[in-house]
Structure formats: C-alpha cells, structure tokens
Scaffold this motif. Sequence first.
Motif, PDB file in Angstrom:
ATOM      1  N   GLU A  26      59.399   3.447 -19.217  1.00  0.00           N
ATOM      2  CA  GLU A  26      59.905   2.278 -19.943  1.00  0.00           C
ATOM      3  C   GLU A  26      59.317   2.218 -21.350  1.00  0.00           C
ATOM      4  O   GLU A  26      60.014   1.918 -22.313  1.00  0.00           O
ATOM      5  CB  GLU A  26      59.540   0.992 -19.211  1.00  0.00           C
ATOM      6  CG  GLU A  26      60.241   0.788 -17.902  1.00  0.00           C
ATOM      7  CD  GLU A  26      59.678  -0.415 -17.185  1.00  0.00           C
ATOM      8  OE1 GLU A  26      59.956  -1.553 -17.634  1.00  0.00           O
ATOM      9  OE2 GLU A  26      58.925  -0.212 -16.211  1.00  0.00           O
ATOM     10  N   ILE A  27      58.029   2.482 -21.453  1.00  0.00           N
ATOM     11  CA  ILE A  27      57.355   2.444 -22.755  1.00  0.00           C
ATOM     12  C   ILE A  27      57.931   3.503 -23.686  1.00  0.00           C
ATOM     13  O   ILE A  27      58.213   3.231 -24.855  1.00  0.00           O
ATOM     14  CB  ILE A  27      55.835   2.594 -22.575  1.00  0.00           C
ATOM     15  CG1 ILE A  27      55.283   1.317 -21.946  1.00  0.00           C
ATOM     16  CG2 ILE A  27      55.142   2.914 -23.896  1.00  0.00           C
ATOM     17  CD1 ILE A  27      53.883   1.426 -21.443  1.00  0.00           C
ATOM     18  N   CYS A  28      58.148   4.698 -23.170  1.00  0.00           N
ATOM     19  CA  CYS A  28      58.739   5.771 -23.984  1.00  0.00           C
ATOM     20  C   CYS A  28      60.131   5.372 -24.464  1.00  0.00           C
ATOM     21  O   CYS A  28      60.504   5.659 -25.608  1.00  0.00           O
ATOM     22  CB  CYS A  28      58.795   7.074 -23.202  1.00  0.00           C
ATOM     23  SG  CYS A  28      57.182   7.827 -22.950  1.00  0.00           S
ATOM     24  N   ALA A  29      60.892   4.702 -23.618  1.00  0.00           N
ATOM     25  CA  ALA A  29      62.221   4.245 -24.015  1.00  0.00           C
ATOM     26  C   ALA A  29      62.135   3.208 -25.127  1.00  0.00           C
ATOM     27  O   ALA A  29      62.927   3.231 -26.068  1.00  0.00           O
ATOM     28  CB  ALA A  29      62.962   3.670 -22.807  1.00  0.00           C
ATOM     29  N   VAL A  30      61.165   2.311 -25.041  1.00  0.00           N
ATOM     30  CA  VAL A  30      61.013   1.272 -26.066  1.00  0.00           C
ATOM     31  C   VAL A  30      60.607   1.879 -27.408  1.00  0.00           C
ATOM     32  O   VAL A  30      61.173   1.535 -28.438  1.00  0.00           O
ATOM     33  CB  VAL A  30      59.981   0.200 -25.628  1.00  0.00           C
ATOM     34  CG1 VAL A  30      59.629  -0.730 -26.778  1.00  0.00           C
ATOM     35  CG2 VAL A  30      60.513  -0.591 -24.445  1.00  0.00           C
ATOM     36  N   ILE A  31      59.643   2.788 -27.392  1.00  0.00           N
ATOM     37  CA  ILE A  31      59.174   3.350 -28.666  1.00  0.00           C
ATOM     38  C   ILE A  31      60.083   4.461 -29.175  1.00  0.00           C
ATOM     39  O   ILE A  31      59.949   4.894 -30.313  1.00  0.00           O
ATOM     40  CB  ILE A  31      57.705   3.836 -28.600  1.00  0.00           C
ATOM     41  CG1 ILE A  31      57.537   4.946 -27.577  1.00  0.00           C
ATOM     42  CG2 ILE A  31      56.777   2.676 -28.339  1.00  0.00           C
ATOM     43  CD1 ILE A  31      56.125   5.513 -27.535  1.00  0.00           C
ATOM     44  N   GLU A  66      54.896  -5.441 -24.851  1.00  0.00           N
ATOM     45  CA  GLU A  66      54.159  -6.381 -23.994  1.00  0.00           C
ATOM     46  C   GLU A  66      54.933  -6.673 -22.717  1.00  0.00           C
ATOM     47  O   GLU A  66      54.353  -6.784 -21.642  1.00  0.00           O
ATOM     48  CB  GLU A  66      53.859  -7.675 -24.752  1.00  0.00           C
ATOM     49  CG  GLU A  66      52.778  -7.504 -25.792  1.00  0.00           C
ATOM     50  CD  GLU A  66      52.471  -8.800 -26.526  1.00  0.00           C
ATOM     51  OE1 GLU A  66      51.293  -9.043 -26.775  1.00  0.00           O
ATOM     52  OE2 GLU A  66      53.417  -9.551 -26.826  1.00  0.00           O
ATOM     53  N   ALA A  67      56.250  -6.757 -22.817  1.00  0.00           N
ATOM     54  CA  ALA A  67      57.088  -7.030 -21.649  1.00  0.00           C
ATOM     55  C   ALA A  67      57.047  -5.880 -20.633  1.00  0.00           C
ATOM     56  O   ALA A  67      57.304  -6.096 -19.452  1.00  0.00           O
ATOM     57  CB  ALA A  67      58.530  -7.299 -22.075  1.00  0.00           C
ATOM     58  N   THR A  68      56.704  -4.677 -21.084  1.00  0.00           N
ATOM     59  CA  THR A  68      56.598  -3.529 -20.168  1.00  0.00           C
ATOM     60  C   THR A  68      55.223  -3.453 -19.523  1.00  0.00           C
ATOM     61  O   THR A  68      54.985  -2.568 -18.707  1.00  0.00           O
ATOM     62  CB  THR A  68      56.848  -2.196 -20.887  1.00  0.00           C
ATOM     63  OG1 THR A  68      55.803  -1.964 -21.825  1.00  0.00           O
ATOM     64  CG2 THR A  68      58.204  -2.149 -21.552  1.00  0.00           C
ATOM     65  N   GLY A  69      54.313  -4.333 -19.916  1.00  0.00           N
ATOM     66  CA  GLY A  69      52.969  -4.307 -19.352  1.00  0.00           C
ATOM     67  C   GLY A  69      51.944  -3.666 -20.263  1.00  0.00           C
ATOM     68  O   GLY A  69      50.779  -3.527 -19.901  1.00  0.00           O
ATOM     69  N   ALA A  70      52.353  -3.264 -21.460  1.00  0.00           N
ATOM     70  CA  ALA A  70      51.412  -2.676 -22.419  1.00  0.00           C
ATOM     71  C   ALA A  70      50.441  -3.746 -22.910  1.00  0.00           C
ATOM     72  O   ALA A  70      50.798  -4.919 -23.037  1.00  0.00           O
ATOM     73  CB  ALA A  70      52.166  -2.077 -23.602  1.00  0.00           C
TER      74      ALA A  70
END
Length: 83
Positions: A26-31, A66-70
């Motif tokens: 998910e984080i990779c998709a966001v960035i 932040e929504a992904t838990g980062a």
Amino acid sequence: SMMRAVVEARAHRYLMLDAPTERLDEICAVIGSRSPSVLPLAQEGMVAVHALVPAKDVWQLLPRLEATGAFSILVVPVERMVR
C-alpha cells in the motif's frame, strides 16, 4: 552535470518513514515507487521505507501515508541528485 544535479534535486524530497511490513504494498502504491529502499527495524514486523518523491506531491502524500499506518515520517530536501 553539476548544475543539472542541483536543479533536478530541487524538484524532489527524500521521504523516510516507519511502517508495518504487511502495509508495504500500500505504501509503495501511495508513493508511486515500485522499489523504494526497505530496511528491517529492530521490532519484528516493522520496516523503514526510504524513497525519492516529487516535491510538489509531498503535502498530498503525508495524510495518505498516515492512513496506511506509516509513522515517524520525515521529509528532507535533496541537495544534489545524479541519475
């Protein structure tokens, strides 16, 4: 090439964050990066993610991350960049 390195760096920021390993896709998709630097942390199931992101996108990325838990998100300027 030195001047180009400085000019290109101005358009980017270096993003560092900590996150649960299971949220990495998910984080990779966001960035927007398929291959950020991912480092295991001392706490099992946690990783640090480092990536170069466009400076213009930083403020939109932060709440999504932040929504992904980062957490422990750091954004720093890039002084020079050679691709």
